[in-house]
Design an enzyme around this catalytic site. Structure first.
Site, PDB file in Angstrom:
ATOM      1  CD  GLU A 285      -3.116  -0.851   2.193  1.00 43.11           C
ATOM      2  OE1 GLU A 285      -2.968  -0.020   3.110  1.00 43.11           O
ATOM      3  OE2 GLU A 285      -4.130  -1.566   2.089  1.00 43.11           O
ATOM      4  CD  GLU A 377      -4.520  -5.613   3.152  1.00 44.22           C
ATOM      5  OE1 GLU A 377      -3.313  -5.865   2.989  1.00 44.22           O
ATOM      6  OE2 GLU A 377      -4.941  -4.691   3.890  1.00 44.22           O
TER       7      GLU A 377
HETATM    8  C1  IDC Z   1      -3.279  -4.160  10.250  1.00 48.18           C
HETATM    9  C2  IDC Z   1      -3.624  -5.346  11.115  1.00 48.18           C
HETATM   10  C3  IDC Z   1      -3.380  -4.997  12.569  1.00 48.18           C
HETATM   11  C4  IDC Z   1      -1.969  -4.489  12.725  1.00 48.18           C
HETATM   12  C5  IDC Z   1      -1.659  -3.370  11.760  1.00 48.18           C
HETATM   13  C6  IDC Z   1      -0.201  -2.990  11.862  1.00 48.18           C
HETATM   14  O1  IDC Z   1      -4.945  -5.750  10.868  1.00 48.18           O
HETATM   15  O2  IDC Z   1      -3.579  -6.125  13.389  1.00 48.18           O
HETATM   16  O3  IDC Z   1      -1.787  -4.016  14.039  1.00 48.18           O
HETATM   17  O4  IDC Z   1      -1.965  -3.747  10.460  1.00 48.18           O
HETATM   18  O5  IDC Z   1       0.261  -2.237  10.819  1.00 48.18           O
HETATM   19  C7  IDC Z   1      -4.148  -2.308   5.587  1.00 48.18           C
HETATM   20  C8  IDC Z   1      -2.806  -2.932   5.636  1.00 48.18           C
HETATM   21  C9  IDC Z   1      -2.737  -3.986   6.716  1.00 48.18           C
HETATM   22  C10 IDC Z   1      -3.545  -3.580   7.945  1.00 48.18           C
HETATM   23  C11 IDC Z   1      -5.006  -3.512   7.514  1.00 48.18           C
HETATM   24  C12 IDC Z   1      -5.988  -3.195   8.663  1.00 48.18           C
HETATM   25  O6  IDC Z   1      -2.400  -3.476   4.392  1.00 48.18           O
HETATM   26  O7  IDC Z   1      -1.388  -4.175   7.055  1.00 48.18           O
HETATM   27  O8  IDC Z   1      -3.410  -4.587   8.906  1.00 48.18           O
HETATM   28  N1  IDC Z   1      -5.138  -2.524   6.471  1.00 48.18           N
HETATM   29  O9  IDC Z   1      -5.672  -1.961   9.246  1.00 48.18           O
HETATM   30  N2  IDC Z   1      -4.566  -1.427   4.707  1.00 48.18           N
HETATM   31  C13 IDC Z   1      -5.810  -1.035   5.030  1.00 48.18           C
HETATM   32  C14 IDC Z   1      -6.198  -1.734   6.155  1.00 48.18           C
END
Ligand code: IDC
Length: 459
Positions: A285, A377
């Site tokens: 991202e 994702e």
């Molecule tokens: C989130 C995980 C969470 C963690 C966090 C850390 O769900 O448990 O603490 O990352 O960076 C994304 C990202 C993905 C995120 C997810 C939800 O690619 O890494 O995971 N998210 O926030 N983009 C949008 C949402």
């Protein structure tokens, strides 16, 4: 049957030992090994050893075995510290797999060289105790994976127009799940959980989210590279595609990790070049950067992959957390007007159903006719990864993706304590990944969508 008999023999031996000699406090021992040559070429081969602990739980373990031929050598291993002395190979546990519960299995892999017939190793021992379970596996000529699996049917993928096409040049949609961060949830990715993903969920795809920061790749490049390679093998053995996600997130500028990306992709692309199940996702991202910067990053990383693995599909992240720029007030036209200078690529789009609704769907519906898209994702909840499942929005999204045959991977196949996780907290401490009781609301919803029959053209 052979396997069952061997297993029974192991149990019988175990019982005999206990009855004869075991004092009360002695730990029960026993193990079973499955040895598989996954590919073989002139003078070299790749093999996997699945070790199942049939005794009491162990913390810290060593597996040893002997080569029958003098010319057989281990060159490089993963998921264990692998070395060879004389004809004896030792594979020692690494941090994340040092504990093996009773009945738990772990997979060790390696590349080897040979000069003769490359016979299977003998005398497998776990912590010095002979593994009397079966020592078998498909011969190198057996075609992995089984026919009838997503990988078996579709084979080598390529981008055709705005679609992903299979070996018959017909558009297909791949539906599957993403891991959570491998640095946190490695325990969720084992033989039992991946069996459930392939057989119960009928998933076409496993996305391996290898964070680069936050305790990920940058802290242990060799270890994370091995872990990803092992998941590629485990997906392949179950007839699933594996999407290798270089999970950049913070910082959002992918060029911050350019050198790491080149090193990582050079290695995984060389190692997996002969496989048909690998898709490369080069930046999860990008955020806080222009499309021009992302494009420049892609045009430096893609040639590194192509040099090693010329025919694999590569997916490029997009501006504004892979929102095609929408979260930054832009849209797909910046890409349409200035595409990445490479062939056989797709562009990533991500959404979180409770946060990203109609205005995002309008863009995707339009962009789908102009750009090859893959939803690498998405979550059923808010962009934080938590909160309640938005069933209506998730359903609207998945219906839209189905209509356009846009592939997707859901965040996450894990037991994280957050709404987006498919399993309830604690599930990955056990061995049950199949019963409905272990699923969250999000998991149940996704399983019901992913497990419906695929319509893969076969000619
Ligand atoms: C989130 C995980 C969470 C963690 C966090 C850390 O769900 O448990 O603490 O990352 O960076 C994304 C990202 C993905 C995120 C997810 C939800 O690619 O890494 O995971 N998210 O926030 N983009 C949008 C949402």
């Amino acid at each position: 049957m052979k396997r069952l008999l061997a297993l029974l023999a192991t149990c019988a031996t175990g019982l005999g030992l206990t009855a004869l000699s075991a004092p009360q406090a002695a730990a029960a021992t026993g193990c079973k090994v499955d040895y598989t040559i996954t590919s073989q070429w002139q003078g070299g081969f790749q093999a996997g050893v699945k070790v199942t602990n049939l005794g009491d739980p162990v913390t810290g373990w060593k597996l040893t075995f002997d080569w029958p031929d003098a010319g057989q050598k281990v060159v490089q291993g993963w998921n264990a510290t692998v070395s060879q002395s004389g004809s004896t190979v030792t594979a020692a546990a690494v941090d994340w797999n040092r504990t093996l519960a009773t009945g738990a299995a772990t997979d060790v892999g390696f590349v080897g060289s040979f000069t003769g017939a490359n016979p299977k190793p003998t005398s497998f021992k776990l912590n010095g105790v002979a593994c009397t379970g079966s020592v078998e596996g498909p011969s190198p000529t057996d075609p992995p994976p089984a026919t009838g699996t997503p990988l078996g049917i579709n084979g080598q993928l390529r981008v055709c127009g705005v679609n992903l096409c299979n070996q018959y040049n017909r558009p297909i949609q791949l539906r599957g799940m993403s891991t959570h961060g491998l640095q946190w949830f490695s325990k969720c990715y084992n033989s039992a959980s991946l069996d459930a993903l392939a057989k119960d969920w009928k998933s076409d795809l496993l996305r391996t989210a290898m964070y680069v920061q936050e305790g990920g790749y940058e802290t242990d490049p060799a270890g994370f590279t091995s872990r990803v390679n092992s998941l590629v093998d485990m997906a392949e053995a179950r007839g699933m595609y594996a999407m290798i996600d270089f999970h950049t997130l913070t910082p959002g500028d992918p060029t911050y990790n350019l050198e790491r990306a080149k090193t990582f992709f050079a290695s995984v692309a060389a190692r997996n070049a002969a496989k048909k199940n690998v898709i490369y996702e080069i930046a999860n991202e990008p955020n806080g950067v222009s499309w021009a910067t992302i494009k420049s990053y892609a045009e430096q990383v893609i040639p590194v992959i192509r040099a090693a693995d010329p025919d694999a599909v590569v997916i490029v992240g997009t501006r504004g957390w892979s929102s095609l720029g929408v979260s930054d007030g832009s849209d797909e036209s910046e890409i349409v007007n200035n595409p990445v200078n490479a062939t056989n690529i797709m562009y990533a789009f991500h959404f979180y159903a409770a946060s990203h609704t109609d205005n995002y769907r309008t863009v995707v519906n339009r962009a789908a006719t102009r750009l090859p898209l893959f939803v690498t994702e998405f979550g059923t909840v808010t962009y934080t990864g938590g909160g309640a499942v938005d069933r209506a929005s998730t359903t609207a999204w998945l219906d839209l993706l189905d209509r356009h045959k846009i592939g997707y991977a859901n965040w996450t196949y894990s037991d994280a304590d957050e709404g987006s996780a498919a399993f309830k907290p604690g599930t990955c401490n056990g061995t049950d990944y199949s019963s409905s009781g272990v699923l969250t609301e999000s998991g149940a919803l996704l399983k019901s969508r992913i497990s419906t029959p695929d319509s893969f053209p076969t000619s």
